[in-house]
Every structure is written in C-alpha cells, then in structure tokens.
Design a protein around this motif. Sequence first.
Motif, PDB file in Angstrom:
ATOM      1  N   LEU A   1      -2.854   8.679  -2.902  1.00 18.27           N
ATOM      2  CA  LEU A   1      -3.564   9.963  -2.927  1.00 18.27           C
ATOM      3  C   LEU A   1      -3.717  10.514  -1.507  1.00 18.27           C
ATOM      4  O   LEU A   1      -3.446  11.697  -1.251  1.00 18.27           O
ATOM      5  N   CYS A   2      -4.133   9.657  -0.604  1.00 20.88           N
ATOM      6  CA  CYS A   2      -4.334  10.047   0.795  1.00 20.88           C
ATOM      7  C   CYS A   2      -3.047  10.622   1.389  1.00 20.88           C
ATOM      8  O   CYS A   2      -3.045  11.680   2.017  1.00 20.88           O
ATOM      9  N   GLN A   3      -1.937   9.916   1.164  1.00 20.94           N
ATOM     10  CA  GLN A   3      -0.647  10.362   1.707  1.00 20.94           C
ATOM     11  C   GLN A   3      -0.279  11.747   1.167  1.00 20.94           C
ATOM     12  O   GLN A   3       0.116  12.639   1.923  1.00 20.94           O
TER      13      GLN A   3
ATOM     14  N   ARG B   1      -3.545   4.271 -13.762  1.00 25.50           N
ATOM     15  CA  ARG B   1      -4.458   3.810 -12.705  1.00 25.50           C
ATOM     16  C   ARG B   1      -5.536   4.839 -12.360  1.00 25.50           C
ATOM     17  O   ARG B   1      -6.479   4.528 -11.648  1.00 25.50           O
ATOM     18  N   GLY B   2      -5.370   6.075 -12.817  1.00 29.80           N
ATOM     19  CA  GLY B   2      -6.395   7.088 -12.593  1.00 29.80           C
ATOM     20  C   GLY B   2      -6.422   7.634 -11.175  1.00 29.80           C
ATOM     21  O   GLY B   2      -5.524   7.360 -10.365  1.00 29.80           O
ATOM     22  N   VAL B   3      -7.463   8.395 -10.902  1.00 35.93           N
ATOM     23  CA  VAL B   3      -7.621   9.007  -9.573  1.00 35.93           C
ATOM     24  C   VAL B   3      -8.598   8.145  -8.765  1.00 35.93           C
ATOM     25  O   VAL B   3      -9.743   7.973  -9.172  1.00 35.93           O
ATOM     26  N   PRO B   4      -8.144   7.588  -7.642  1.00 35.26           N
ATOM     27  CA  PRO B   4      -9.030   6.703  -6.870  1.00 35.26           C
ATOM     28  C   PRO B   4     -10.207   7.459  -6.257  1.00 35.26           C
ATOM     29  O   PRO B   4     -10.037   8.558  -5.731  1.00 35.26           O
TER      30      PRO B   4
ATOM     31  N   TYR C   1       0.873  -1.186   0.000  1.00 38.13           N
ATOM     32  CA  TYR C   1       0.000   0.000   0.000  1.00 38.13           C
ATOM     33  C   TYR C   1       0.901   1.224   0.000  1.00 38.13           C
ATOM     34  O   TYR C   1       1.867   1.295   0.755  1.00 38.13           O
ATOM     35  N   PHE C   2       0.558   2.185  -0.849  1.00 39.55           N
ATOM     36  CA  PHE C   2       1.494   3.270  -1.144  1.00 39.55           C
ATOM     37  C   PHE C   2       1.310   4.452  -0.205  1.00 39.55           C
ATOM     38  O   PHE C   2       0.936   5.538  -0.616  1.00 39.55           O
ATOM     39  N   LYS C   3       1.560   4.182   1.061  1.00 41.45           N
ATOM     40  CA  LYS C   3       1.570   5.248   2.058  1.00 41.45           C
ATOM     41  C   LYS C   3       2.933   5.271   2.721  1.00 41.45           C
ATOM     42  O   LYS C   3       3.728   4.353   2.533  1.00 41.45           O
TER      43      LYS C   3
END
Length: 323
Positions: A298-300, A203-206, A186-188
């Motif tokens: 995105l969250c990070q 992959r676009g914008v989640p 997970y990319f955080k």
Amino acid sequence: MSVLKVHVSYKCSAQCDHCHLQAGKYESPAINLEMAKNTILKLKEKNNLELVILLGGEPGLFPVLTHKIAEFAAGLGCQTRIETNASWANNKEAAVKFLKPMVKIGCEIMLSVDAFHAKFIKIENNAIAIRALDELEGRYVMEIPYLVSENSANSLDMQTNKLIVELEERLGRVPFAKNIYKGAVYFKGRAASKLAGLVQKGRGVPKEKCAVVPWWLNGAQNTFDLLSIDPFGNVTKECGIAIGNVYKNEIENIISNYDPGTHPIISVLIEKGPIGLAAEACAMGYVLKEDYADKCHLCQELREVLRVKYPEILTPENLYGNL
Ligand code: SF4
C-alpha cells in the motif's frame, strides 16, 4: 545499534522480482568514494555509527570501491557487512580474490538463497563462495526470503526449499550455514509490482502504523539508528523516503534538521501508517484496492502517486515506476 546502509550502486548482476528496490541489469552510477567516506566519518563522529552495510544492486560489480569503503569503515572501528548475490563466485580463484580483503577486515558476508535469485545466479556460486569463506575462515550469514513462508505450498517457496537442500548436498553438510535468517518478502520496490498480485487476495487494506520498519530490528522512523546513503547522495530511512541529500546539505545538518514529526511522509507513517497517505493520493486520482499484500505494498503504491508532489523526498526515481 547505529547502522548505515551504503548502496554502492543500483546496478545489479540480477534483476529479481522480490527486490525491495528496483535494482537491476541497467547502467546506474556507483557511489563516489569520498562522499561515502565522509558520510561514514561524520556519522561515526555525530551518531556513534557502529555497523556499515554495503549493498546494491550488487556491490561485487564494484569490487575495488566496495573494498575501499569497507576498509575505511573498519578502520574507524565500525563493524562491516556486505550483502551480495555471489555472482562474482564463478570459480574458487575469483571468489577468494573478492572475499580475501573483506575477510581480512572481519567483514560479515551475507548471501542469499531463494527462487528469485535462482533465475540469475547459479546455486553453485553460493557453494563456491561458502567453500572459499570456510577456507579463509570468514564470517557469513544466509538470508532466505519467502513469498509467504517456509511452510507454504507456494511454488516459489517450495523451489527455495529445494535450493536449500541442493546447496546442503553440494556442501555436504546440514545445515549449510551457522546463521540463517528466514523471513517473508516485503512488497515494496519491484516486489510490489511483480509479486504482490500473487498473494494479496483476501488480505484486505492494511491499517497498521509504520513507526518502526518491520524488516529491521532497530528501524524506528524517528531515530538515526537506521540510515542509508545512495550514489545520488540521498540519505533515507530506506523505502525510498529521503530525509536529505548530502550533495545539497552536509550530513551533520541533515541529522540536526530532521524532524520526524513534520516530515511530510514519515510523520504520517508514524501517526497513521501508509493508509494515512491515502487521502492525499486519492485526491490525485489513486483508487484504493480491496486487498494489498502488506502495508509496504500500500505504501509503495501511494508513494508512486505522491512522487510528483514530493520529488525530493520520494526518491531516488528508480525506486519507483516499473523497472
Ligand atoms: S510501510 Fe512504507 S515506510 Fe514502512 S517499511 Fe513498508 S515501505 Fe517502508
């Protein structure tokens, strides 16, 4: 199941690119023993705490402290687990010395085999640790993270599969462990800055919500089933999103005051997902990209921007930036 993750320290014997924190080879304090014990005790009383997981950074850098916290938790009737990179298993004697007290209390040992750790930890360390666990009749599980998946042609994932074969050859058995957890990164944390760029294209914008963290079975944001405590006193739902600090407020008050519906970050994650944080971050200068590796990426990135506005919530500091 009610779980507390105890970050013994953010100091680590490795500095992996896939780290979901930003743990590494830098000085960082260890958790205070009495604070950790008090948090475990109160969560046992108030929240029927069932599982205490000791992790880091690398808890093996603080063996006495790690053993004491685990023993205390086990003494209260909690199950225990330690997540470790086996850097302490340079030889059989060292491995037995570290593992024996943990095995004695029934602690489960979670080891990792992957291309990310391989830059810092020899595969033989895992073999030594497993042989010692076999001899001590200890319980262990293996965690194997992939950048994409075990079947991908990505060079890091192929290297991870080679390491598994190598470990099986060294141990002389296939599979090399009874319980093996394979999953995607997970990319955080550091993974967002170091690895997301390798896979994000297309992959676009989640747009997904995050009412339950995807990397933990019972990680609902609106329950106390998954909590963590760190050396700075932060009580978080992991991901560098705090719901309080035990050095400022008693853990029982933190729990009774927690309202996921009004928490400035968690309420948005539950209702709209990370994309719900975008308007506020964009007003502060962030520009949305076309692609993200996953919703955690995105969250990070959004939390990095919002940190100046919510420094006591988006914490600890060293989970942000680019360490
Ligand atoms: S989207 Fe954010 S809160 Fe949800 S698991 Fe990922 S990093 Fe954590």
